[in-house]
Design an enzyme around this catalytic site. Structure first.
Site, short mmCIF file in Angstrom:
data_model
loop_
_atom_site.label_atom_id
_atom_site.label_comp_id
_atom_site.label_asym_id
_atom_site.label_seq_id
_atom_site.Cartn_x
_atom_site.Cartn_y
_atom_site.Cartn_z
N ARG A 48 5.81 24.29 -116.71
CA ARG A 48 5.29 24.86 -117.95
C ARG A 48 6.21 24.37 -119.05
O ARG A 48 7.38 24.78 -119.15
CB ARG A 48 5.29 26.39 -117.88
N GLY A 49 5.72 23.47 -119.86
CA GLY A 49 6.54 22.81 -120.87
C GLY A 49 7.30 23.76 -121.78
O GLY A 49 8.48 23.54 -122.05
N ASP A 51 8.46 26.59 -121.22
CA ASP A 51 9.54 27.30 -120.51
C ASP A 51 10.71 26.38 -120.14
O ASP A 51 11.86 26.79 -120.19
CB ASP A 51 9.03 27.92 -119.21
N THR A 52 10.40 25.16 -119.71
CA THR A 52 11.45 24.35 -119.07
C THR A 52 11.58 22.91 -119.54
O THR A 52 12.53 22.24 -119.17
CB THR A 52 11.25 24.31 -117.55
N ARG A 53 10.64 22.38 -120.31
CA ARG A 53 10.63 20.94 -120.62
C ARG A 53 11.95 20.45 -121.21
O ARG A 53 12.52 19.46 -120.75
CB ARG A 53 9.50 20.59 -121.58
N GLY A 84 -4.37 8.15 -124.48
CA GLY A 84 -5.80 7.88 -124.42
C GLY A 84 -6.38 7.99 -123.03
O GLY A 84 -7.59 7.99 -122.85
N GLU A 118 -2.79 22.29 -111.20
CA GLU A 118 -1.86 21.38 -110.53
C GLU A 118 -1.37 21.99 -109.22
O GLU A 118 -1.34 21.32 -108.18
CB GLU A 118 -0.66 21.08 -111.43
#
Length: 176
Positions: A48-49, A51-53, A84, A118
Site C-alpha cells: 500500500r503505497g 503506508d510504506t512506499r 501507458g 494482487e
C-alpha cells in the site's frame, strides 16, 4: 586494459550508482531482467503505497536489487510498469512471471481494492505452482490480518462498501 562489460553488468553498475546517490534512487532504477533477456522477475512487491512506499518498501527494493553478485530482478509498480501500459494486466501478469511475492501487509493494505486483488492473485498462483510467498506484517499483527481486527480490520471494513461482493469474499479468503 579495462574489462568489457555485458549490458546486464552495465545496468547493474548504473543501478548501484543511483542507489548510493540518494533517497530518490528508487524512482529511477529499472528492474533488471533475470537470466539473459527473460521477462521474469525474481521478486514481486505488493504494498500500500501511502503506508510504506517512501520508507520500508523503497529500502527493501534498493536492498534487494543491490545484494549479491547476481542482479535480482524486482517488480515494483512505480519502476516496472511502462507509462501507458494497462495497469491491471501489467500488475497481474508480473505476479505470474515472478518466483517470489512479498506482500507488505500494512494497516491500510486491505483498504485498497488493488492490494486485495494482487493478494488474491498471489495466493491463487501459490496454490497452483511452486510460487513462494513471503508476507511481511508491517506494523500490524498477523492475527489482526487473519481475523480482520484492530486498525487493519477497521481500514478494511470502512472501505468495504466500495468493493464489489466478489472482491470482499476473495480478499477475506486471501487474508486468512
Amino acid at each position: 586494459m579495462e574489462k568489457r562489460q555485458s549490458p546486464r553488468e552495465k545496468k547493474r553498475r548504473i543501478a548501484e550508482k543511483e542507489i548510493t546517490d540518494g533517497a530518490s534512487a528508487s524512482l529511477s532504477v529499472p528492474s533488471i531482467p533475470t537470466g539473459g533477456g527473460s521477462d521474469q522477475y525474481d521478486v514481486f512487491l505488493s504494498f500500500r503505497g501511502s503506508d510504506t512506499r517512501n520508507e520500508f518498501t523503497d529500502h527493501l527494493y534498493r536492498s534487494l536489487i543491490s545484494v549479491g553478485t547476481v542482479p535480482i530482478s524486482v517488480f515494483k509498480d512505480d519502476n516496472s510498469l511502462e507509462i501507458g501500459k494497462d495497469f491491471n494486466s501489467g500488475i497481474l501478469n508480473a505476479i505470474m512471471r515472478s518466483k517470489i511475492s512479498i506482500p507488505i501487509i500494512s494497516e491500510n493494505y486491505a483498504s485498497s481494492k488493488w492490494c486485495l486483488r494482487e493478494l488474491v492473485r498471489i495466493m491463487d498462483y501459490q496454490k497452483s505452482t511452486l510460487h513462494t510467498v513471503l508476507p511481511i506484517f508491517y506494523k500490524v499483527l498477523p492475527s489482526d490480518v487473519r481475523s480482520l481486527n484492530g486498525k487493519f480490520g477497521e481500514a478494511f471494513h470502512l472501505r468495504k462498501k466500495r468493493f464489489d461482493k466478489e472482491d470482499i469474499q476473495e480478499g477475506q479468503r486471501a487474508l486468512t
